[in-house]
Design an enzyme around this catalytic site. Structure first.
Site, PDB file in Angstrom:
ATOM      1  N   GLY A  71       0.781  -1.233   0.035  1.00  0.00           N
ATOM      2  CA  GLY A  71       0.008  -0.134  -0.019  1.00  0.00           C
ATOM      3  C   GLY A  71       0.845   1.176  -0.063  1.00  0.00           C
ATOM      4  CB  THR A  72       3.959   1.979   1.553  1.00  0.00           C
ATOM      5  OG1 THR A  72       3.641   2.159   3.099  1.00  0.00           O
ATOM      6  CG2 THR A  72       5.289   3.004   1.635  1.00  0.00           C
ATOM      7  CG  ASN A 151      -4.217   4.378   9.025  1.00  0.00           C
ATOM      8  OD1 ASN A 151      -4.234   5.508   8.674  1.00  0.00           O
ATOM      9  ND2 ASN A 151      -2.814   4.175   9.610  1.00  0.00           N
ATOM     10  CB  THR A 237      10.463 -10.531 -12.257  1.00  0.00           C
ATOM     11  OG1 THR A 237      11.215 -10.392 -13.353  1.00  0.00           O
ATOM     12  CG2 THR A 237       9.484 -11.796 -12.306  1.00  0.00           C
ATOM     13  CB  CYS A 325       6.112   6.118  24.237  1.00  0.00           C
ATOM     14  SG  CYS A 325       6.191   7.524  25.105  1.00  0.00           S
TER      15      CYS A 325
END
Lengths: 395, 129
Positions: A71-72, A151, A237, A325
């Site tokens: 997706g990135t 998300n 490929t 964090c």
């Protein structure tokens, strides 16, 4: 110990049927789909079948689907590729403040390359106002990119309404639909977009595979130069086993979507209503109704997310948090901050994302183990001490 | 999940000296919610030694483990010895901290120092009377 996986937004597991479909292509059917012999034919046929399955899931033509590695990658490809292909027309792009980093940081990169960037704000539920998109479009705007659903907080954006604006102004519109494709109905014609990103590991397909749909006639600069794979738009490929898995996952998602949504929404609704009754000073984040079916997100006041996450993990429960964090950048979630939450509150973010394997007993278990964890951390928290003494410092 | 040492996990799961001291001799507060961590240390001093040390911490696993470790290291030490506790010595005692946590979460020594300075400042003022 009981093990409860509630981090399906990070990745869903692979369905056994999907794995089965992939196995031959990790074995005897190893051919390169670009090759003109039997081995190549077998791989190519399987890949084209997967392309049709993915296209069918979103109501597109198979030849408009470009397979990518995630997706990135799809978001990078779309934001950069669609803008660069039109840079002689203009150099202004518009994205929302709550985009996934793969879209947001791609837009930031365009800025470094001489483009101008406008960030559209969101309201307290994380919703983009189509009128804000209209206001941010200028004469030289070449691309608008707004995610279909967020998300982190699950909010579903009014993409159809935004598309009306971009169409009126003749601007290319991309949507990052990684969180929605395969989970809720997504139809490119209904949405009215020009390009759309999706990823396999969000709906029980494998990791390392995604796709970008680009409407016929819309120009995009190839992301990887090389051979003529994927119509010359994405060289290299193809990852045939993963693509076959993505196709199978898409087929299963089409078939079972209604029952999946019902199952997920039932679990989500239970947690959204019952958790705030069990624990004081908890805020639901994201839109109360227009949200992903398997997505329940909260901010727990006076404590920090990573500590909660670790204690939940010690009880076998896997969740995620948008606290500073837990992020390597050590910044609180840009999504929660854009929604107007204070840094202290955003630190207490907790996200439960459900999957097909989850049951109502899993919710019972969370409702049993989380309250003592919150209590324990609050007993340690100077913010909570201040609040109980003075009544100040909440939200 | 960040990769924490066993020692960090042990202190996080069973933190020592959590709480506040009533009528403390010194209080030290550091951090803010923007960076993610806040710590408050409370000390009781007797014969120039830290007779009691307690803390309250808002923050991640590392922040809680650091606070617990500092309180344990400091207790019973003379003020001069306790002032020598540094972020590095705390991290060493914890068998290491993840790189990105070293600066943001390792505020315990600073908070303890502030509490001791608070005590010394008050003592000075008291002495002037």
């Amino acid at each position: 110990m009981k093990k409860v996986y509630l981090d399906n937004a990070a990745t869903t597991p692979l369905l056994p049927e999907v794995r089965e479909a992939m196995l031959p292509f990790l074995g005897e059917d190893f051919g390169n789909p670009s090759c003109l012999h039997d081995w190549g034919d077998t791989a190519r046929e399987a890949m084209e079948n997967a392309r049709a399955q993915v296209a069918q899931l979103i109501g597109a033509d198979a030849e408009e689907i470009i397979f990518t590695a995630s997706g990135t990658e799809s978001n990078n490809f779309a934001v950069k590729g669609l803008a660069l292909a039109q840079q002689n027309k203009g150099k202004h792009v518009v994205v929302s403040a709550i985009e996934h980093f793969s879209a947001l940081h791609s837009a930031r990169t365009l800025e470094k390359w001489g483009f101008e960037l406008s960030l559209v704000p969101v309201d307290k539920y994380g919703v983009v106002n189509p009128e804000d998109v209209r206001r941010s479009i200028k004469k030289d705007t070449v691309l608008v990119s707004i995610m279909h659903a967020n998300n982190e907080v699950g909010t579903i954006e009014p993409i159809t309404e935004i598309a009306k604006v971009t169409k009126e102004r003749g601007v290319v519109f991309h949507t990052d639909a990684v969180a929605t494709v395969g989970t809720i109905p997504v139809d490119i014609e209904e949405l009215g977009v020009d390009a759309l990103s999706l990823a396999g590991n969000q709906f029980y397909g494998p990791k390392g595979v995604g796709a970008l749909w680009v409407r016929k006639g819309v120009r995009i600069l190839p992301f990887l130069d090389g051979g003529v794979q994927e119509g010359g738009r994405r060289a290299g490929t193809e990852n045939v086993p993963a693509i076959v898995g993505l196709g199978k996952a898409a087929e299963l998602a089409s078939l079972n979507m209604a029952s999946r949504i019902e199952h997920l929404a039932h679990l989500r609704n239970r947690l959204l209503t019952e958790l705030p009754n069990k624990i004081e000073h908890v805020v639901v984040t994201g839109h109360p109704q227009n949200r992903l079916p398997g997505h329940a997100s909260f901010c727990v006041e006076f404590i920090e997310g990573e500590a909660m996450l670790m204690l939940l993990n010690s009880r076998g429960v896997a969740v995620t948090s948008g606290s500073a964090c837990t992020s390597r950048a050590l910044k609180a979630s840009h999504v929660l901050i854009a929604m107007g939450l204070s840094h202290a509150l955003a630190q207490g973010s907790l996200l439960f994302s459900f999957g097909l394997d989850n049951t109502s007993e899993d919710i019972d278990y969370v409702l049993e183990v989380l309250p003592p964890i919150v209590d324990r951390l609050r007993q340690m928290s100077p913010l909570y001490a201040k609040f109980t003494k003075t009544g100040k410092g909440g939200k | 999940m960040p990769v924490y040492s066993e020692k960090v996990m042990e202190h996080f799961m069973n933190p020592r000296n959590v709480g506040e001291i009533e009528n403390p001799d010194g209080v030290g507060e550091v951090g803010n919610p923007v960076c993610g961590d806040m710590m408050t240390f409370y000390i009781k001093v007797k014969d120039n030694k830290l007779d009691d040390v307690k803390f309250k911490t808002f923050g991640c696993g590392a922040a809680i483990a650091v606070s617990s470790m500092v309180s344990e290291m400091a207790k019973g030490k003379t003020l001069e010895e306790a002032m020598k506790i540094t972020p590095r010595s705390v991290a060493d005692e914890l068998e290491g901290l993840p790189k990105q946590k070293f600066h943001c979460s390792n505020l315990g020594a600073q908070a303890l120092n502030k509490a001791i300075e608070d005590y010394l400042g008050k003592k000075k003022e008291g002495g002037k009377k």
